[in-house]
Design a protein around this motif. Structure first.
Motif, PDB file in Angstrom:
ATOM      1  N   LYS A 179       0.864  -1.142  -0.059  1.00 35.93           N
ATOM      2  CA  LYS A 179      -0.023  -0.087  -0.001  1.00 35.93           C
ATOM      3  C   LYS A 179       0.834   1.279  -0.064  1.00 35.93           C
ATOM      4  O   LYS A 179       0.627   2.166  -0.697  1.00 35.93           O
ATOM      5  N   ASN A 180       1.954   1.242   0.969  1.00 41.68           N
ATOM      6  CA  ASN A 180       2.673   2.615   1.065  1.00 41.68           C
ATOM      7  C   ASN A 180       3.635   2.835  -0.325  1.00 41.68           C
ATOM      8  O   ASN A 180       3.951   3.867  -0.703  1.00 41.68           O
ATOM      9  N   MET A 181       3.843   1.773  -0.923  1.00 38.81           N
ATOM     10  CA  MET A 181       4.638   1.830  -2.153  1.00 38.81           C
ATOM     11  C   MET A 181       3.681   1.902  -3.291  1.00 38.81           C
ATOM     12  O   MET A 181       4.429   2.358  -4.463  1.00 38.81           O
ATOM     13  N   GLY A 182       2.492   2.082  -3.258  1.00 36.14           N
ATOM     14  CA  GLY A 182       1.535   1.904  -4.567  1.00 36.14           C
ATOM     15  C   GLY A 182       1.810   1.049  -5.459  1.00 36.14           C
ATOM     16  O   GLY A 182       1.357   1.257  -6.788  1.00 36.14           O
ATOM     17  N   LEU A 183       2.138  -0.284  -4.897  1.00 34.70           N
ATOM     18  CA  LEU A 183       2.138  -1.330  -5.933  1.00 34.70           C
ATOM     19  C   LEU A 183       0.641  -1.768  -6.521  1.00 34.70           C
ATOM     20  O   LEU A 183       0.694  -2.147  -7.635  1.00 34.70           O
ATOM     21  N   SER A 184      -0.127  -1.621  -5.746  1.00 41.60           N
ATOM     22  CA  SER A 184      -1.660  -2.091  -5.970  1.00 41.60           C
ATOM     23  C   SER A 184      -2.451  -0.930  -6.204  1.00 41.60           C
ATOM     24  O   SER A 184      -2.408   0.021  -5.428  1.00 41.60           O
ATOM     25  N   HIS A 185      -3.263  -0.762  -7.087  1.00 41.28           N
ATOM     26  CA  HIS A 185      -4.213   0.327  -7.313  1.00 41.28           C
ATOM     27  C   HIS A 185      -5.360   0.251  -6.315  1.00 41.28           C
ATOM     28  O   HIS A 185      -5.846   1.345  -5.848  1.00 41.28           O
ATOM     29  N   ILE A 186      -6.001  -0.941  -5.966  1.00 42.67           N
ATOM     30  CA  ILE A 186      -7.017  -0.863  -5.129  1.00 42.67           C
ATOM     31  C   ILE A 186      -6.819  -2.245  -4.422  1.00 42.67           C
ATOM     32  O   ILE A 186      -6.433  -3.419  -4.750  1.00 42.67           O
ATOM     33  N   ILE A 187      -6.873  -2.120  -3.042  1.00 47.67           N
ATOM     34  CA  ILE A 187      -6.884  -3.223  -2.153  1.00 47.67           C
ATOM     35  C   ILE A 187      -8.225  -3.397  -1.159  1.00 47.67           C
ATOM     36  O   ILE A 187      -8.719  -2.504  -0.811  1.00 47.67           O
ATOM     37  N   GLY A 188      -8.689  -4.668  -1.383  1.00 48.73           N
ATOM     38  CA  GLY A 188     -10.143  -4.761  -0.611  1.00 48.73           C
ATOM     39  C   GLY A 188     -10.553  -6.126  -0.502  1.00 48.73           C
ATOM     40  O   GLY A 188      -9.753  -7.069  -0.755  1.00 48.73           O
ATOM     41  N   MET A 194     -13.912  -7.147  -6.956  1.00 52.40           N
ATOM     42  CA  MET A 194     -14.755  -7.689  -8.099  1.00 52.40           C
ATOM     43  C   MET A 194     -15.887  -6.617  -8.611  1.00 52.40           C
ATOM     44  O   MET A 194     -16.123  -6.259  -9.698  1.00 52.40           O
ATOM     45  N   ASP A 195     -16.492  -5.842  -7.607  1.00 52.33           N
ATOM     46  CA  ASP A 195     -17.206  -4.854  -7.984  1.00 52.33           C
ATOM     47  C   ASP A 195     -16.441  -3.617  -8.782  1.00 52.33           C
ATOM     48  O   ASP A 195     -16.807  -3.296  -9.875  1.00 52.33           O
ATOM     49  N   ASP A 196     -15.416  -3.242  -8.222  1.00 54.64           N
ATOM     50  CA  ASP A 196     -14.564  -2.278  -8.809  1.00 54.64           C
ATOM     51  C   ASP A 196     -13.924  -2.818 -10.211  1.00 54.64           C
ATOM     52  O   ASP A 196     -13.772  -2.003 -11.149  1.00 54.64           O
ATOM     53  N   LEU A 197     -13.510  -3.994 -10.279  1.00 57.39           N
ATOM     54  CA  LEU A 197     -13.205  -4.534 -11.723  1.00 57.39           C
ATOM     55  C   LEU A 197     -14.267  -4.536 -12.446  1.00 57.39           C
ATOM     56  O   LEU A 197     -13.816  -3.815 -13.727  1.00 57.39           O
ATOM     57  N   LYS A 198     -15.574  -4.751 -12.395  1.00 58.60           N
ATOM     58  CA  LYS A 198     -16.652  -4.443 -13.156  1.00 58.60           C
ATOM     59  C   LYS A 198     -16.846  -3.159 -13.705  1.00 58.60           C
ATOM     60  O   LYS A 198     -16.835  -2.677 -14.746  1.00 58.60           O
ATOM     61  N   ASN A 199     -16.591  -2.247 -12.851  1.00 55.31           N
ATOM     62  CA  ASN A 199     -17.122  -0.839 -12.930  1.00 55.31           C
ATOM     63  C   ASN A 199     -15.715  -0.145 -14.013  1.00 55.31           C
ATOM     64  O   ASN A 199     -15.946   0.581 -14.640  1.00 55.31           O
ATOM     65  N   ASP A 237     -20.149  12.539 -11.813  1.00 53.94           N
ATOM     66  CA  ASP A 237     -21.604  11.614 -11.767  1.00 53.94           C
ATOM     67  C   ASP A 237     -21.509  11.147 -10.240  1.00 53.94           C
ATOM     68  O   ASP A 237     -20.622  10.726 -10.044  1.00 53.94           O
ATOM     69  N   LYS A 238     -22.792  10.850  -9.882  1.00 51.52           N
ATOM     70  CA  LYS A 238     -23.024  10.393  -8.403  1.00 51.52           C
ATOM     71  C   LYS A 238     -22.290   8.934  -8.441  1.00 51.52           C
ATOM     72  O   LYS A 238     -22.719   8.095  -9.138  1.00 51.52           O
ATOM     73  N   SER A 239     -21.483   8.819  -7.499  1.00 52.07           N
ATOM     74  CA  SER A 239     -20.886   7.539  -7.088  1.00 52.07           C
ATOM     75  C   SER A 239     -20.000   7.038  -8.152  1.00 52.07           C
ATOM     76  O   SER A 239     -19.851   5.912  -8.169  1.00 52.07           O
ATOM     77  N   SER A 240     -19.564   7.786  -9.059  1.00 53.24           N
ATOM     78  CA  SER A 240     -18.835   7.361 -10.111  1.00 53.24           C
ATOM     79  C   SER A 240     -17.112   7.230  -9.884  1.00 53.24           C
ATOM     80  O   SER A 240     -16.552   6.402 -10.665  1.00 53.24           O
ATOM     81  N   PHE A 241     -16.770   8.081  -9.125  1.00 55.54           N
ATOM     82  CA  PHE A 241     -15.395   8.242  -8.758  1.00 55.54           C
ATOM     83  C   PHE A 241     -14.973   6.887  -8.301  1.00 55.54           C
ATOM     84  O   PHE A 241     -15.105   6.302  -7.055  1.00 55.54           O
ATOM     85  N   ILE A 242     -13.803   6.369  -8.849  1.00 57.92           N
ATOM     86  CA  ILE A 242     -13.053   5.205  -8.407  1.00 57.92           C
ATOM     87  C   ILE A 242     -11.771   5.440  -8.056  1.00 57.92           C
ATOM     88  O   ILE A 242     -11.060   5.761  -9.073  1.00 57.92           O
ATOM     89  N   ALA A 257     -13.600   8.478 -13.167  1.00 56.51           N
ATOM     90  CA  ALA A 257     -15.137   8.670 -12.726  1.00 56.51           C
ATOM     91  C   ALA A 257     -15.700   9.161 -14.353  1.00 56.51           C
ATOM     92  O   ALA A 257     -15.276   8.821 -15.482  1.00 56.51           O
ATOM     93  N   THR A 258     -16.838   9.365 -14.274  1.00 60.11           N
ATOM     94  CA  THR A 258     -17.610   9.952 -15.202  1.00 60.11           C
ATOM     95  C   THR A 258     -18.320  11.334 -15.042  1.00 60.11           C
ATOM     96  O   THR A 258     -18.561  11.675 -13.813  1.00 60.11           O
ATOM     97  N   LEU A 259     -18.399  11.854 -16.282  1.00 62.56           N
ATOM     98  CA  LEU A 259     -18.948  13.306 -16.055  1.00 62.56           C
ATOM     99  C   LEU A 259     -19.816  13.444 -17.135  1.00 62.56           C
ATOM    100  O   LEU A 259     -19.712  13.462 -18.252  1.00 62.56           O
TER     101      LEU A 259
END
Length: 449
Positions: A179-188, A194-199, A237-242, A257-259
């Motif tokens: 996390k501190n080195m920024g090696l992964s974009h999303i950890i969860g 899986m939700d973030d992947l689809k989005n 757009d609402k809830s679009s920012f990843i 995100a989307t605009l």
């Protein structure tokens, strides 16, 4: 080593979730009954990887999924050859690649014969970088050459229970280090990534010459008394920012995100977290700008910073912005002093630059400018020196560093109210979306790395 023993226990446990992760990944990612395997019988007795293609929200995607329960959790030449075939198809058809990583690395019994295979894999991944989106999902263990391969991908999502590193059980494979080195974009959690992947797949184009997708959207709600960062995110757009690489590089938040349904990349200053732009923040933003530029994703930068802290990384971020031909819009939301303005906000770096009212642009930090230019005014006149200096600095900011003066001097294109940002950005994107900019023929830029 404890980490190896823990992973082995999970594999050996008959009720382990790892047992079913391979088929779960297929079912959870792809639209129902759309996944088709490629070379399903090749190396059947050693079938540690499934390769195939299907649809994700009706969008065609290639995928390979490693199976840690096969071949003692090691990668063999059969696995690599199947993945190479998948890449060959992706190159011909221009569809994104999603790779699920879960193995201990190379099969030691095959020894040196795997070196050449891994080199081919890493080579083709880099050649396809910026051509089709490549998304890695670290769903379990990922070590050695597999970790190098995964790190070549555009975006890396990581299960919070997974491991990533060069050495099995190495001290640099723990989650906090990653996390501190920024090696992964999303950890969860498995469900979140899986939700973030689809989005993310929804938001990205198929390849570097495809048009950007248009997505359904909802207007953001009105939030009172919000911070600048919240105001910026509420522009989309609402809830679009990843958000990507959260926790690495404190000054910037980056994300997709989307605009009004249109995909954009956002670089957002977090002045409250860090007043200056540190080295990690420069690295984080520079790579993201290059990623967006690879797929012609418009880049919107919201800047509020007083100075850079590293010359090398300053050159890195300015090179990334200068080299990008994507539509680039900058919004000054607070301060833009000296090299901050020239490296990110200036006409040479941005197509359009807005400034919120009551913001500041100065070729030097105001305190420094006052010391040099208004030294005569700082001389004692019998008043309290500290208050006198503060008043002189305020006078300089109002007269010489105000956003109105910057507009009058042609340093920005328009002064806008924060509440008008969303619609102003839409208007400019409508103009810039078909932007064409020719580059001097060359192999690549020689930027600071």
């Amino acid at each position: 080593m404890e980490i190896i023993e823990n992973i082995k226990k999970k594999i050996d446990n008959p009720i382990s979730s790892l047992k079913n992760s391979l088929h779960e990944n297929i079912e959870n990612l792809f639209d129902q009954n759309t996944f088709i395997q490629i070379n399903p019988t090749y190396g059947l007795e050693n079938s540690g990887v499934i390769c195939g293609y299907g649809k994700v929200n009706n969008k065609k995607v290639f995928s390979f999924i490693q199976n840690i329960n096969s071949n003692s959790a090691a990668i063999s030449k059969y696995h690599i050859e199947k993945i190479l075939s998948l890449y060959d198809l992706a190159l011909k058809t221009g569809h994104p690649i999603v790779g699920f990583f879960d193995s201990f690395g190379a099969d030691l019994e095959e020894g040196n014969s795997l070196f050449k295979s891994f080199s081919k894999l890493i080579n083709i991944s880099n050649k396809l970088s910026g051509v089709v989106p490549q998304i890695a999902v670290i769903s379990g263990s990922c070590f050695g050459s597999c970790a190098v391969f995964a790190s070549c991908f555009d975006i890396i999502l990581m299960n919070s229970e997974a491991s990533l590193g060069l050495d099995i059980g190495g001290k640099n494979s723990d989650l906090e280090y990653i996390k501190n080195m920024g090696l992964s974009h999303i950890i969860g959690t498995k469900e979140k990534i899986m939700d973030d992947l689809k989005n993310i797949i929804n938001l990205l184009p198929q390849n570097n010459i495809s048009t950007l997708p248009n997505n359904d959207f909802q207007n953001p709600g009105i939030i009172q008394n919000q911070s600048i960062s919240q105001t910026v995110i509420n522009t989309f757009d609402k809830s679009s920012f990843i958000e990507l690489q959260k926790g690495f590089g404190k000054h910037f938040s980056i994300g997709i995100a989307t605009l009004f349904g249109r995909t954009i990349g956002a670089v957002i200053s977090n002045y409250d977290s860090l007043e200056y732009i540190d080295a990690n923040s420069c690295t984080k933003a520079a790579r993201f700008v290059r990623f967006c530029d690879s797929y012609s994703i418009p880049i919107i930068t919201f800047i509020d910073a007083e100075k850079f802290m590293s010359l090398r990384e300053t050159a890195k971020i300015s090179s990334a912005y200068a080299d990008s031909t994507s539509p680039k819009i900058t919004v000054i939301t607070g301060k833009a002093y000296g090299s901050i303005y020239t490296s990110i906000c200036s006409k040479g770096m941005s197509d359009i630059t807005f400034g919120w009212n009551d913001t500041y642009v100065s070729f030097l930090p105001p305190k420094t400018a006052v010391e040099i230019l208004w030294s005569d005014k700082l001389k004692s006149d019998g008043t309290n020196q500290r208050n006198h200096r503060e008043n002189i600095t305020k006078e300089y900011m109002q007269k010489q560093a105000s956003i109105i003066k910057a507009a009058n001097d042609g340093l920005i294109d328009e002064v806008i109210h924060p509440s008008d940002t969303r619609h102003k950005l839409q208007e400019i994107l409508d103009i810039l979306i078909n932007k064409r900019e020719r580059k001097i023929p060359k192999k690549h830029s020689n930027i600071q790395i």
